[in-house]
Scaffold this active site. Structure first.
Site, PDB file in Angstrom:
ATOM      1  N   LYS A 120       0.854  -1.198   0.000  1.00  0.00           N
ATOM      2  CA  LYS A 120       0.000   0.000   0.000  1.00  0.00           C
ATOM      3  C   LYS A 120       0.883   1.238   0.000  1.00  0.00           C
ATOM      4  O   LYS A 120       1.927   1.255   0.674  1.00  0.00           O
ATOM      5  CB  LYS A 120      -0.908  -0.031   1.235  1.00  0.00           C
ATOM      6  CG  LYS A 120      -1.971   1.054   1.278  1.00  0.00           C
ATOM      7  CD  LYS A 120      -2.879   0.876   2.509  1.00  0.00           C
ATOM      8  CE  LYS A 120      -3.959   1.940   2.600  1.00  0.00           C
ATOM      9  NZ  LYS A 120      -4.834   1.738   3.778  1.00  0.00           N
ATOM     10  N   SER A 175      -9.785   1.832   2.871  1.00  0.00           N
ATOM     11  CA  SER A 175      -8.860   2.575   2.045  1.00  0.00           C
ATOM     12  C   SER A 175      -7.838   1.700   1.309  1.00  0.00           C
ATOM     13  O   SER A 175      -7.248   2.160   0.331  1.00  0.00           O
ATOM     14  CB  SER A 175      -8.098   3.581   2.901  1.00  0.00           C
ATOM     15  OG  SER A 175      -7.284   2.931   3.840  1.00  0.00           O
ATOM     16  N   SER A 205     -10.007  -0.516   7.053  1.00  0.00           N
ATOM     17  CA  SER A 205      -9.382  -0.311   5.738  1.00  0.00           C
ATOM     18  C   SER A 205      -8.708  -1.538   5.137  1.00  0.00           C
ATOM     19  O   SER A 205      -8.358  -1.522   3.956  1.00  0.00           O
ATOM     20  CB  SER A 205      -8.371   0.832   5.806  1.00  0.00           C
ATOM     21  OG  SER A 205      -9.049   2.063   5.808  1.00  0.00           O
TER      22      SER A 205
END
Lengths: 98, 493, 477
Positions: free
Chosen positions: B79, B154, B178
């Site tokens: 990420k 997210s 997330s």
């Protein structure tokens, strides 16, 4: 508890947070803030008398580091990401306080 | 069968038995990215060359008959809020569009040490603030199961990449759901570990007391393997736990017999869609069939989760994101009259609307006269929520709930109203508030064939039990996730 | 005009002399090239986390124990949020409601009156970077100082005059020096203070409105700032104005304080507990360990000097107030020198030279051994007092053994009676008028003759012996 959020509040807070809110957006933002703060206001229903706040979800304490010097980073590497630098320093507009 | 479709465990077997090389595997996954990423949009930056270099190193070790680590040579994605030395780390924000860290996050250092080929950095909501990856400054990421829909957020890029076989696994971060929510929406496995189990050093902070890094994988066994690699004490993170960490893979047994599972009724009530509710009820039944003892139970203050979460998360974020001022790194406005103007323009132009909204809320709840009513109050409520979880988890080995109220929604469907978007996190935020671990495991689909996940919640440091229960469920054959059909639109490469 | 009383409170910031910064392993060394003592942590790069240097807590406890503070069993660290280029994270990690030390005191003595000055609290925090106003069109930022550990010592508004303030600061500085927790070098900025001043008519109970002056960089500047600010406030009150609570900047060159551009948000710091740091739990054992390490402190030293060394109150206070001097005194006494003589040399010639050279006592380039050797030679009459002064001068220029200096510079005194006799005879032969004067009862003629003898011996003759010999000769004439 019902907190009233005014445009003035939003302006004050935006200034604290160093954010610029254009006049055209202040109204909409104030409304959104009011909705979110109304959500936050729900907490006032909860009886929290005598309850300690949780600062750490699993209590730990005394995490320390020994006082031993390790090499710092090369200046060029540190300044490589700076939008503006000069004479080995980060560069900002005048900060004089007068 | 294409190599890229395999799990990490399967790939490790191929490597060990020399049936495939790491370079072959890595090239296969890179080829897959070339095929589908123009459609899916997971990657923000790619580091294929260095991934292949690492793959070569692993192949050389194998050729020399050296023992390789369980995840060595198996390509994955990170990420874009975890710092990678020399490789852009943007947090999907204009603010950090050109930021190149001079250091590796602790997890990234661990990946490198274990000879893991890192394929690149994947998309996310800006500064991890969002539930759809729509707040990314750079691009949309699409749900591989239906490209009209969001992948969740997210960690949307991480979940979509794993789902679309663009990475064998990925690292995500989870502040209020997330990792779990996009995993649920994409039909992959996602674990948010106990707060303090994975070092946060190098994870660009959203809300420090809630953030935790975790794995997004194709199955539970891979999840345990990634945990074996990333969990552990880090002296650079004061909130990292200095305990003996278990071997997560070694404890995986497909057996749920005797596990006591509590189902908090508040999570099954209003707001949960019919399809999700029906699937979860079947999962409960499956656990009973597997010999688990399932009971309905209750958790306190569920109506207050969101309020407490948004106050704490935004307050911390407002302070954590204050450092983006256009001086040391990151975006800087072009024209400014003085220092204050520099600050305001830089921050207003560099941050997106959702980030600014949360900074303003966070600043408000900490500002003079409001601290006690909001921040302190939220931390007190946090104590009650945490104790509630502790009490329930004294009674039960784990708790079982839905991950999300419904399946992945369409682009734009919830982005106009922040509160509607916040409700997407209703089942997940409390886990971060309590600091306990939780896993999202694929458990079914709705009428439109969109994935649904079940959330299992464990005690502090209860990951082994959590993984065991998830593994037992997965191995029971109750549900086998289907690979998405993605139309290949050849990328420019 | 009404009679006014000035009320003063201080916030003293002392940089701690740990090897590394408070939250990272960068060196705290002073004087490095700009931005060469930094790392991702102390420049607030995205993703970094702080880990507290244990020495910082040790040092804060030490200062707390030396100033009779209570040590908190549970401390925490908080973020103080504000934007400024010298603050890379846009928050300073400090302590808000649970400082390491609270409720202490420092004893001062002014004009023979002893008085306790209360300490509200002592907390730990990180220093900011340095802004350099050298560039033509902007400001340069150097983060070498950013993250250096500080303690902030906050006094109660117990001070009433510039003298008390100076004495309090001297005492505090002496304590920090004795504890070896801070270099206390004003010129390097390792000791700074903010001064809070208010005035009230004598006899009035409630305090007047106070102003806070920042940027006060020396003890004498603090005194000047207080004098100026008290006068300004009194004048304003006399003119019927209202004092507004504000932060002012002290400009020592101009000798004036100025209102700082009012920032509406400057006091809304949004303190909250830093979630990246954990609680500091201080148990009895920890406190005991630090307590056992405490050295003899200035007040105890003064008492000992008066009782054991028989120094005057004033001398004892002067020497004990300066750790480097006190160390020299104790060391010289250990080497057999008289405490009284050593003290006289330290406070006399040595202090004068330090003053002339603008040096600190800690920078004296020679040791107690040199002083003891010199005093011993004076005792043995090998050298005169005057020669002793020369020895000190030489030691400041280039330290080497006292014997060597005496030899090189020919400072040894002649105490051989036979050698002196020829000088005495010569003097008496050439000064018949003085002899006559002496005989007439003008005893100061003796002094003149001794002086002549000294001159003739080029200062090397033992003056006492000259005196005795000449007197004997005159009396027998």
């Amino acid at each position: 508890m019902k907190t009233v959020i005014t445009e003035e509040d939003v302006r004050y807070v935006a200034n604290l947070a160093k954010l610029h809110v254009p006049d055209g957006q202040i109204n909409a933002l104030t409304k959104q803030m009011a909705d979110i703060v109304a959500l936050a206001d729900k907490l006032s229903d909860v009886d929290t008398s005598g309850i300690e706040p949780t600062n750490h979800v699993i209590p730990v304490n005394n995490v320390f580091r020994e006082d031993e010097v390790r090499p710092s980073y090369p200046r060029d590497e540190m300044l490589a990401n700076a939008p503006m630098s000069s004479a080995g320093c980060y560069f900002v507009p005048y900060t004089f306080d007068e | 069968m294409e190599l890229y479709t395999l799990t990490a465990s399967e790939m490790h077997e191929l490597l060990k038995t020399k049936k495939a090389s790491s370079v072959e595997i890595t090239n296969s996954v890179i080829g897959r990215i070339d095929d589908v990423d123009a459609t899916i949009g997971s990657f923000l930056s790619s580091t294929f060359d260095s991934a292949l270099d690492t793959a070569k190193t692993v192949d050389e070790k194998i050729a020399r008959n050296e023992k390789i680590a369980p995840l060595a040579g198996i390509p994955m994605a990170v990420k874009d809020n975890m710092c990678t030395k020399g490789v852009k780390t943007t947090c999907a924000s204009r603010m950090l569009e050109n930021y190149i860290p001079m250091y590796d996050a602790d997890v990234v250092a661990k990946l490198k040490k274990a000879d893991v080929p890192i394929l690149g950095k994947v998309n996310m909501d800006e500064f991890a603030m969002g539930s759809s990856t729509e707040t990314s400054y750079f691009k949309k990421t699409r749900n591989p199961h239906n490209i009209e829909r969001i992948p969740g957020g997210s960690s949307g890029g991480s979940a979509a990449a794993v789902c679309a076989d663009e990475a064998v696994y990925a690292l995500g971060s989870d502040t209020g759901g997330s990792i779990r929510q996009p995993s649920s929406h994409c039909g992959v496995v996602g674990l948010k570990p106990t707060y303090g189990v994975v070092s946060r050093f190098g994870l660009v902070a959203f809300a420090s007391s809630l953030d935790q890094i975790g794995p997004i994988t194709k199955n539970v066994a891979d999840c345990a393997k990634v945990m074996d690699l990333i969990a552990g004490h880090d002296e650079k993170d004061s909130t990292s736990f200095n305990i003996d960490y278990p071997n997560y893979s070694a404890n995986l047994i497909p057996d749920a017999k005797g596990l006591k599972i509590g189902v908090p009724r508040e999570y099954m009530g209003k707001g949960i869609s019919e399809d999700v509710s029906a699937v979860i009820k079947n999962v409960i039944k499956q656990y009973e069939d597997m010999g688990a003892i399932v009971e309905e139970t209750s958790l306190p203050l569920t109506d207050y989760y969101l309020a407490a979460y948004y106050i704490i998360a935004c307050a911390e974020a407002s302070s954590n994101l204050a450092r983006y001022d256009g001086i040391k790194y990151g975006y800087r406005t072009k024209d400014f009259s003085d220092l204050t103007d520099l600050y305001k323009k830089t921050r207003s132009e560099g941050f997106g609307d959702e980030v600014k909204r949360r900074i303003i809320l966070g600043t408000y709840v900490l500002s003079s006269g409001y601290y006690d009513a909001y921040y302190k109050k939220a931390q007190q409520v946090r104590t009650i929520i945490r104790n509630g979880f502790s009490d329930e988890l004294d009674k039960y080995d784990l708790l079982l709930t839905p991950v999300t109220p419904d399946v992945a929604f369409k682009f734009g469907e919830k982005s106009s109203d922040p509160i509607t978007m916040y409700l997407e996190d209703i089942c997940t935020v409390s886990i971060n508030i309590a600091g306990v671990p939780a896993i999202s495991v694929p458990c079914g689909v709705n009428r439109e064939n969109l994935p649904i996940g079940v959330q299992l919640i464990g005690k502090h440091f209860g990951e082994p039990t959590l993984l065991r229960a998830a593994y037992a469920f997965e191995q029971s054959g109750f549900f086998t996730p289907q690979k998405p059909q993605i139309k290949s639109v050849k990328g420019s490469k | 005009m009404m009679d006014y009383e000035t009320i003063i409170g201080l916030e003293v910031h002392a940089e701690l002399s740990t090897k590394t910064k408070i939250y990272c392993n960068c060196t705290t060394e002073f004087g490095g090239e700009v931005n060469t003592h930094t790392c991702p942590i102390c420049t607030g790069q995205p993703g970094v986390l702080p880990v507290l240097n244990k020495k910082v807590v040790d040092y804060a406890i030490k200062v707390g124990l030396a100033t009779d503070c209570s040590i908190t069993p549970l401390g925490k660290q908080d973020r103080k949020n504000y934007f400024y280029p010298d603050l890379p994270k846009a928050y300073q990690i400090s302590q808000f409601d649970l400082p390491i030390c609270t409720n202490g005191k420092v004893e001062i003595e002014v004009d023979g009156l002893k008085k306790d000055i209360g300490l509200t609290r002592i907390h730990i925090e990180e220093d900011a970077g340095k802004l350099l106003h050298e560039a033509v069109d902007g400001t340069l930022v150097d983060y070498n100082r950013g993250g250096v550990p500080l303690i902030e010592i906050v006094s109660e508004p117990d001070l009433r005059s510039e003298e008390e303030t100076r004495e309090f600061l001297n005492q505090l500085k002496a304590i920090l020096e004795y504890l070896e927790v801070s270099d206390c070098k004003m010129q390097e900025g390792s000791l700074r203070c903010d001064v809070n001043v208010s005035v009230r008519p004598k006899g009035q109970k409630e305090l007047g409105t106070r102003t806070e002056m920042k940027n006060v960089n020396s003890f004498s500047a603090a005194c000047r700032a207080i004098k100026y600010e008290a006068a300004r406030q009194i004048e304003a009150l006399e003119d019927g104005e209202v004092i507004s609570q504000e932060t002012r900047r002290w400009d020592d060159d101009k000798g004036k304080s100025f209102t700082m551009r009012s920032k509406e948000d400057s006091h809304d710091y949004r303190y909250f507990p830093d979630p990246d740091l954990v609680a500091i739990s201080i148990d009895e054992q920890w406190i005991k360990r630090i307590h056992d390490e405490l050295p003899e402190l200035p007040r105890a030293k003064v008492e000992r000097y008066i009782k054991i060394y028989n120094l005057s109150d004033y001398d004892a206070g002067q020497v004990a107030g300066n750790k480097a001097m006190a160390d020299m005194l104790d060391e010289a006494v250990k080497l057999g020198a008289s405490a009284k003589f050593t003290c006289n040399w330290l406070l006399g010639d040595i202090s004068k030279i330090l003053n002339d050279k603008n040096m600190e006592a800690s920078e004296i380039p020679f040791t107690a051994r040199h002083i003891a050797d010199m005093i011993s030679l004076i005792d043995k009459k090998t050298i005169s007092n005057t020669a002793g002064k020369k020895v000190i001068d030489e030691l400041f220029d280039s330290p080497r053994s006292v014997e060597q200096i005496v030899k090189e510079k020919g400072l040894a005194q002649i105490s051989d009676e036979a050698a002196l006799l020829s000088v005495v005879d010569e003097v008496l032969k050439n000064n018949e008028k003085s002899i006559a004067d002496y005989k007439k009862g003008k005893t100061n003629a003796l002094g003149f003759l001794v002086g002549q003898a000294m001159r003739l011996s080029k200062g090397k003759g033992n003056p006492q012996m000259f005196n005795d010999m000449i007197k004997r000769k005159l009396d027998s004439l």
